[in-house]
Design a protein around this motif. Sequence first.
Motif, PDB file in Angstrom:
ATOM      1  N   ARG A  14       0.831  -1.208   0.000  1.00 47.36           N
ATOM      2  CA  ARG A  14       0.000   0.000   0.000  1.00 47.36           C
ATOM      3  C   ARG A  14       0.862   1.253   0.000  1.00 47.36           C
ATOM      4  NH1 ARG A  14      -4.430  -1.885   4.477  1.00 47.36           N
ATOM      5  NH2 ARG A  14      -5.428  -3.451   3.171  1.00 47.36           N
ATOM      6  N   ILE A  15       1.930   1.217   0.782  1.00 51.90           N
ATOM      7  CA  ILE A  15       2.848   2.361   0.816  1.00 51.90           C
ATOM      8  C   ILE A  15       3.441   2.591  -0.572  1.00 51.90           C
ATOM      9  CG2 ILE A  15       5.106   3.130   1.690  1.00 51.90           C
ATOM     10  CD1 ILE A  15       4.248   1.935   4.427  1.00 51.90           C
ATOM     11  N   LYS A  16       3.828   1.518  -1.269  1.00 54.34           N
ATOM     12  CA  LYS A  16       4.371   1.661  -2.622  1.00 54.34           C
ATOM     13  C   LYS A  16       3.379   2.363  -3.544  1.00 54.34           C
ATOM     14  CE  LYS A  16       6.249  -1.972  -4.513  1.00 54.34           C
ATOM     15  NZ  LYS A  16       6.616  -3.362  -4.853  1.00 54.34           N
ATOM     16  N   VAL A  17       2.113   2.000  -3.457  1.00 54.00           N
ATOM     17  CA  VAL A  17       1.074   2.611  -4.299  1.00 54.00           C
ATOM     18  C   VAL A  17       0.916   4.091  -3.958  1.00 54.00           C
ATOM     19  CG1 VAL A  17      -1.416   2.615  -4.778  1.00 54.00           C
ATOM     20  CG2 VAL A  17      -0.149   0.450  -4.726  1.00 54.00           C
ATOM     21  N   ILE A  18       0.873   4.413  -2.685  1.00 48.72           N
ATOM     22  CA  ILE A  18       0.724   5.810  -2.249  1.00 48.72           C
ATOM     23  C   ILE A  18       1.921   6.638  -2.695  1.00 48.72           C
ATOM     24  CG2 ILE A  18       0.634   7.317  -0.224  1.00 48.72           C
ATOM     25  CD1 ILE A  18      -0.992   4.967   1.125  1.00 48.72           C
ATOM     26  N   LEU A  19       3.115   6.097  -2.524  1.00 51.04           N
ATOM     27  CA  LEU A  19       4.314   6.820  -2.943  1.00 51.04           C
ATOM     28  C   LEU A  19       4.325   7.037  -4.457  1.00 51.04           C
ATOM     29  CD1 LEU A  19       7.023   5.128  -0.683  1.00 51.04           C
ATOM     30  CD2 LEU A  19       6.036   7.411  -0.413  1.00 51.04           C
ATOM     31  N   ALA A  20       3.948   6.027  -5.208  1.00 54.79           N
ATOM     32  CA  ALA A  20       3.907   6.163  -6.672  1.00 54.79           C
ATOM     33  C   ALA A  20       2.918   7.252  -7.086  1.00 54.79           C
ATOM     34  CB  ALA A  20       3.545   4.830  -7.323  1.00 54.79           C
ATOM     35  N   ALA A  21       1.785   7.311  -6.420  1.00 54.08           N
ATOM     36  CA  ALA A  21       0.792   8.346  -6.733  1.00 54.08           C
ATOM     37  C   ALA A  21       1.324   9.744  -6.433  1.00 54.08           C
ATOM     38  CB  ALA A  21      -0.491   8.090  -5.947  1.00 54.08           C
ATOM     39  N   ALA A  22       2.245   9.832  -5.491  1.00 53.07           N
ATOM     40  CA  ALA A  22       2.854  11.122  -5.131  1.00 53.07           C
ATOM     41  C   ALA A  22       4.085  11.434  -5.978  1.00 53.07           C
ATOM     42  CB  ALA A  22       3.228  11.127  -3.652  1.00 53.07           C
ATOM     43  N   GLY A  23       4.461  10.524  -6.863  1.00 52.78           N
ATOM     44  CA  GLY A  23       5.609  10.748  -7.730  1.00 52.78           C
ATOM     45  C   GLY A  23       6.934  10.335  -7.130  1.00 52.78           C
ATOM     46  N   THR A  24       6.898   9.379  -6.213  1.00 51.78           N
ATOM     47  CA  THR A  24       8.141   8.917  -5.594  1.00 51.78           C
ATOM     48  C   THR A  24       8.071   7.400  -5.408  1.00 51.78           C
ATOM     49  OG1 THR A  24       9.746   9.411  -3.846  1.00 51.78           O
ATOM     50  CG2 THR A  24       7.418   9.385  -3.193  1.00 51.78           C
ATOM     51  N   SER A  25       9.002   6.842  -4.636  1.00 47.11           N
ATOM     52  CA  SER A  25       9.051   5.390  -4.462  1.00 47.11           C
ATOM     53  C   SER A  25       9.733   5.044  -3.146  1.00 47.11           C
ATOM     54  CB  SER A  25       9.840   4.754  -5.616  1.00 47.11           C
ATOM     55  OG  SER A  25      11.210   5.120  -5.505  1.00 47.11           O
ATOM     56  N   LEU A  26       9.809   3.748  -2.884  1.00 48.08           N
ATOM     57  CA  LEU A  26      10.506   3.285  -1.680  1.00 48.08           C
ATOM     58  C   LEU A  26      11.967   3.720  -1.671  1.00 48.08           C
ATOM     59  CD1 LEU A  26       9.129  -0.354  -1.227  1.00 48.08           C
ATOM     60  CD2 LEU A  26       8.540   1.673   0.117  1.00 48.08           C
ATOM     61  N   ASP A  27      12.548   3.931  -2.843  1.00 47.91           N
ATOM     62  CA  ASP A  27      13.942   4.373  -2.918  1.00 47.91           C
ATOM     63  C   ASP A  27      14.150   5.735  -2.268  1.00 47.91           C
ATOM     64  OD1 ASP A  27      14.668   2.091  -4.317  1.00 47.91           O
ATOM     65  OD2 ASP A  27      14.393   3.045  -6.270  1.00 47.91           O
ATOM     66  N   ASN A  28      13.069   6.491  -2.109  1.00 46.64           N
ATOM     67  CA  ASN A  28      13.165   7.839  -1.553  1.00 46.64           C
ATOM     68  C   ASN A  28      12.609   7.950  -0.139  1.00 46.64           C
ATOM     69  OD1 ASN A  28      14.348   9.183  -3.873  1.00 46.64           O
ATOM     70  ND2 ASN A  28      12.434   8.641  -4.876  1.00 46.64           N
ATOM     71  N   VAL A  29      12.370   6.807   0.513  1.00 41.91           N
ATOM     72  CA  VAL A  29      11.906   6.835   1.896  1.00 41.91           C
ATOM     73  C   VAL A  29      13.077   7.245   2.792  1.00 41.91           C
ATOM     74  CG1 VAL A  29      11.057   5.432   3.825  1.00 41.91           C
ATOM     75  CG2 VAL A  29      10.055   5.186   1.548  1.00 41.91           C
ATOM     76  N   LEU A  30      12.825   8.239   3.618  1.00 45.72           N
ATOM     77  CA  LEU A  30      13.853   8.769   4.520  1.00 45.72           C
ATOM     78  C   LEU A  30      13.763   8.161   5.910  1.00 45.72           C
ATOM     79  CD1 LEU A  30      13.429  12.502   3.497  1.00 45.72           C
ATOM     80  CD2 LEU A  30      15.141  10.875   2.646  1.00 45.72           C
ATOM     81  N   THR A  31      12.523   8.006   6.411  1.00 48.81           N
ATOM     82  CA  THR A  31      12.313   7.451   7.750  1.00 48.81           C
ATOM     83  C   THR A  31      11.108   6.531   7.759  1.00 48.81           C
ATOM     84  OG1 THR A  31      10.853   9.229   8.509  1.00 48.81           O
ATOM     85  CG2 THR A  31      13.223   9.529   8.877  1.00 48.81           C
ATOM     86  N   ALA A  32      11.107   5.596   8.687  1.00 45.79           N
ATOM     87  CA  ALA A  32       9.965   4.710   8.907  1.00 45.79           C
ATOM     88  C   ALA A  32       9.759   4.579  10.410  1.00 45.79           C
ATOM     89  CB  ALA A  32      10.207   3.341   8.293  1.00 45.79           C
ATOM     90  N   THR A  33       8.516   4.672  10.828  1.00 46.65           N
ATOM     91  CA  THR A  33       8.151   4.457  12.226  1.00 46.65           C
ATOM     92  C   THR A  33       7.163   3.302  12.262  1.00 46.65           C
ATOM     93  OG1 THR A  33       8.421   6.798  12.718  1.00 46.65           O
ATOM     94  CG2 THR A  33       7.157   5.493  14.303  1.00 46.65           C
ATOM     95  N   THR A  34       7.467   2.306  13.075  1.00 45.61           N
ATOM     96  CA  THR A  34       6.643   1.105  13.143  1.00 45.61           C
ATOM     97  C   THR A  34       6.183   0.859  14.568  1.00 45.61           C
ATOM     98  OG1 THR A  34       7.867   0.131  11.308  1.00 45.61           O
ATOM     99  CG2 THR A  34       6.584  -1.383  12.675  1.00 45.61           C
ATOM    100  N   HIS A  35       4.904   0.527  14.696  1.00 43.33           N
ATOM    101  CA  HIS A  35       4.324   0.129  15.974  1.00 43.33           C
ATOM    102  C   HIS A  35       3.895  -1.325  15.842  1.00 43.33           C
ATOM    103  CE1 HIS A  35       3.861   4.514  16.015  1.00 43.33           C
ATOM    104  NE2 HIS A  35       4.055   4.383  17.316  1.00 43.33           N
ATOM    105  N   LEU A  36       4.365  -2.162  16.736  1.00 43.73           N
ATOM    106  CA  LEU A  36       4.004  -3.579  16.775  1.00 43.73           C
ATOM    107  C   LEU A  36       3.280  -3.864  18.080  1.00 43.73           C
ATOM    108  CD1 LEU A  36       7.383  -5.129  15.615  1.00 43.73           C
ATOM    109  CD2 LEU A  36       5.230  -5.330  14.395  1.00 43.73           C
ATOM    110  N   THR A  37       2.283  -4.748  18.039  1.00 42.19           N
ATOM    111  CA  THR A  37       1.554  -5.071  19.261  1.00 42.19           C
ATOM    112  C   THR A  37       2.164  -6.240  20.027  1.00 42.19           C
ATOM    113  OG1 THR A  37       0.013  -6.504  18.065  1.00 42.19           O
ATOM    114  CG2 THR A  37      -0.632  -4.193  18.369  1.00 42.19           C
ATOM    115  N   ARG A  38       3.078  -6.964  19.388  1.00 38.87           N
ATOM    116  CA  ARG A  38       3.693  -8.118  20.068  1.00 38.87           C
ATOM    117  C   ARG A  38       5.200  -8.122  19.828  1.00 38.87           C
ATOM    118  NH1 ARG A  38      -0.458 -12.530  17.699  1.00 38.87           N
ATOM    119  NH2 ARG A  38       1.154 -12.451  16.106  1.00 38.87           N
ATOM    120  N   VAL A  39       5.945  -8.080  20.906  1.00 43.15           N
ATOM    121  CA  VAL A  39       7.404  -8.051  20.783  1.00 43.15           C
ATOM    122  C   VAL A  39       7.925  -9.311  20.087  1.00 43.15           C
ATOM    123  CG1 VAL A  39       7.936  -9.040  23.056  1.00 43.15           C
ATOM    124  CG2 VAL A  39       9.521  -7.409  22.003  1.00 43.15           C
TER     125      VAL A  39
END
Length: 86
Positions: free
Chosen positions: A15-40
Amino acid sequence: VGKDVREQTRNIMERIKVILAAAGTSLDNVLTATTHLTRVQDVAAYNEEYGKYFPTDKPARTTVTVAALNAPELLIEITVTACIPD
C-alpha cells in the motif's frame, strides 16, 4: 489486513508503494519509517519482511511495541516519510 505480522507487513508495504507512486516517488526515496508492533515476539518476522522492501540503503527507522492499535486485528502499523525527487 492479513492473518499474521508477515502478511500484514507485506500488505502495508504494498500500500505504501502505491501511495508513494501516486505522489511521484518510491521506496527508494523513503527517509524514515516508524513502526508500531503489538507483540514483541513479532519483531524478527517483521524485520525479515521489512528487509525485503529495503535490501540496501535502509531508511532511518524507529520500531516500538505498543499495547494495542486502533483495531484488535491489527498487529502492525507503519508510517514513512519520503522525499519527492526533482
